[in-house]
Design an enzyme around this catalytic site. Structure first.
Site, PDB file in Angstrom:
ATOM      1  N   TYR A  35       0.834  -1.195   0.000  1.00  0.00           N
ATOM      2  CA  TYR A  35       0.000   0.000   0.000  1.00  0.00           C
ATOM      3  C   TYR A  35       0.869   1.246   0.000  1.00  0.00           C
ATOM      4  CZ  TYR A  35       0.434   1.207   5.040  1.00  0.00           C
ATOM      5  OH  TYR A  35       0.895   1.595   6.278  1.00  0.00           O
ATOM      6  N   ARG A  54       8.731   3.607  -4.309  1.00  0.00           N
ATOM      7  CA  ARG A  54       8.620   2.692  -3.157  1.00  0.00           C
ATOM      8  C   ARG A  54       7.587   1.603  -3.445  1.00  0.00           C
ATOM      9  NH1 ARG A  54       7.426   5.367   2.541  1.00  0.00           N
ATOM     10  NH2 ARG A  54       5.323   5.506   1.675  1.00  0.00           N
ATOM     11  N   LYS A 149       6.325  -1.533   2.216  1.00  0.00           N
ATOM     12  CA  LYS A 149       5.092  -0.983   2.787  1.00  0.00           C
ATOM     13  C   LYS A 149       3.943  -1.943   2.497  1.00  0.00           C
ATOM     14  CE  LYS A 149       2.772   3.474   3.382  1.00  0.00           C
ATOM     15  NZ  LYS A 149       2.901   3.567   4.826  1.00  0.00           N
ATOM     16  N   GLU A 181      11.052   3.046  14.845  1.00  0.00           N
ATOM     17  CA  GLU A 181      10.290   4.180  14.304  1.00  0.00           C
ATOM     18  C   GLU A 181       9.000   4.251  15.102  1.00  0.00           C
ATOM     19  OE1 GLU A 181       9.171   3.343  10.181  1.00  0.00           O
ATOM     20  OE2 GLU A 181       9.144   1.205  10.659  1.00  0.00           O
TER      21      GLU A 181
HETATM   22  N1  PDD Z   1       2.351   5.547   7.420  1.00  0.00           N
HETATM   23  N2  PDD Z   1       6.937   4.331   9.213  1.00  0.00           N
HETATM   24  C1  PDD Z   1       5.775   3.640   9.204  1.00  0.00           C
HETATM   25  C2  PDD Z   1       5.718   2.366   9.956  1.00  0.00           C
HETATM   26  C3  PDD Z   1       4.666   4.131   8.508  1.00  0.00           C
HETATM   27  O1  PDD Z   1       3.519   3.423   8.501  1.00  0.00           O
HETATM   28  C4  PDD Z   1       4.773   5.376   7.822  1.00  0.00           C
HETATM   29  C5  PDD Z   1       3.620   5.951   7.058  1.00  0.00           C
HETATM   30  C6  PDD Z   1       5.995   6.069   7.864  1.00  0.00           C
HETATM   31  C7  PDD Z   1       6.196   7.370   7.147  1.00  0.00           C
HETATM   32  O2  PDD Z   1       6.268   7.178   5.758  1.00  0.00           O
HETATM   33  P1  PDD Z   1       5.835   8.318   4.738  1.00  0.00           P
HETATM   34  O3  PDD Z   1       6.579   9.546   5.104  1.00  0.00           O
HETATM   35  O4  PDD Z   1       6.230   7.773   3.426  1.00  0.00           O
HETATM   36  O5  PDD Z   1       4.340   8.501   4.888  1.00  0.00           O
HETATM   37  C8  PDD Z   1       7.061   5.511   8.554  1.00  0.00           C
HETATM   38  C9  PDD Z   1       1.237   5.898   6.579  1.00  0.00           C
HETATM   39  C10 PDD Z   1       1.001   7.355   6.460  1.00  0.00           C
HETATM   40  C11 PDD Z   1       0.006   5.087   6.959  1.00  0.00           C
HETATM   41  O6  PDD Z   1       0.202   3.908   7.138  1.00  0.00           O
HETATM   42  O7  PDD Z   1      -1.105   5.611   7.029  1.00  0.00           O
END
Ligand code: PDD
Length: 296
Positions: A35, A54, A149, A181
């Site tokens: 996703y 990504r 992801k 994280e």
């Molecule tokens: N989440 N780390 C994790 C575990 C995440 O799920 C996310 C993002 C990030 C930040 O990634 P980015 O800057 O590419 O959004 C880091 C999204 C927003 C979600 O699952 O809704």
């Protein structure tokens, strides 16, 4: 707020209430799905190429063919926000392993993905960014390929529930004595001597697109970032802590485990990074984030 009512499913745009996916879909049975969550601001996507790169990495990593070209993905995203008249919010995209007539762990030789996407209107520069969030520490119980992801989000879902039960907004996940994280964002600290630290990229964390966006502002902002793992103790004793994600952009962390970070208010380095990031998004700072001018 419910999500926008026109969604995308397998090549068609249709009302959410009419979107149907088989219960034998591998996304449902095996969490076999990639996703992406891409931010939309002023009717424009923030770093679409980063998200698409990504996505194709994740798809390759979970044995799924990429059903569209980058320009095809971009057109799908654009049509979704046009049809829903979305100005500020996110587009959620999920690509699963598809549905077959049996529940088979390995699945067919070549997968035929299910593609689903929706838009969600929400403030990206909102109360969290202004006032900050509270976090607690929790064990990182996720699988070992967090750089992809995927929708294997049960650990994060449970972490959010525990965090909320403990009066916090989210959790910092801890593994082998270091913060990996946050539950759905990347974690950053600013040491009392002003060093900005975020964990180095590896399979332990998601390579955040917002994280990369902040990195890209180093020259303009005149700041440096050390990429290394930090401990929960370093976070608790930091001058500032913040998170980055496409859902909340740059969010100050004001409390950890119920104790204030620094003076318990968003700090000057976080505010500077917010200002730079919002400007790069094309936001009118004075109109939408006057509070980001504080502590300048
Ligand atoms: N989440 N780390 C994790 C575990 C995440 O799920 C996310 C993002 C990030 C930040 O990634 P980015 O800057 O590419 O959004 C880091 C999204 C927003 C979600 O699952 O809704």
């Amino acid at each position: 707020m419910p999500v926008c009512q026109i969604v995308h499913l397998n090549g068609s745009f249709l009302p959410l209430a009419e979107a149907r996916i088989s219960p034998l879909d591998r996304g449902f049975l095996f969490a076999h799905a990639a996703y992406e969550v891409t931010a939309v601001y002023g009717g424009r996507f923030i770093d679409m190429p980063g998200h698409l790169t990504r996505l194709s990495r994740t798809l390759a990593g979970i044995a799924l063919p990429d059903p569209l070209s980058p320009s095809g993905w971009e057109a799908l995203h654009k049509e979704l926000i046009v049809r829903n008249d979305l100005n500020e919010g996110i587009v959620y995209l999920e690509v699963t392993g598809g549905a077959y007539d049996v529940r088979d762990f390995a699945g067919p030789e070549t997968f035929v993905p299910t593609v689903f996407a929706y838009a969600d209107s929400r403030k990206l520069i909102g109360a969290e960014a202004r006032d900050g969030i509270k976090v607690v520490f929790l064990d990182d119980t996720r699988w070992k390929r967090r750089d992809m992801k995927t929708v294997q989000l049960l650990s994060q879902g449970l972490a959010y529930r525990t965090a909320k039960a403990r009066g916090a907004d989210t959790a910092f996940m801890v593994e082998d004595g270091f913060v990996t994280e946050a539950a759905s964002s990347n974690a950053w600290i600013v040491t009392p001597s002003g060093e900005i630290i975020t964990r180095h990229l590896s399979p332990a964390i998601l390579p955040g697109i917002t994280r990369a966006g902040v990195m890209a502002l180093r020259g303009k902002g005149g700041f440096a970032v050390t990429e290394r793992a930090f401990t929960p103790d370093e976070a608790v004793n930091a001058a500032e802590v913040f998170t980055t994600s496409s859902g909340a952009m740059v969010a100050p962390v004001t409390h950890i485990e119920g104790r204030p970070v620094g003076d318990g208010k968003p700090g000057p380095v976080t505010r500077q990074i917010q200002r730079l990031y919002y400007e790069a998004m094309g936001a009118d700072l004075a109109a939408v984030a006057p509070w980001a001018m504080e502590r300048a």
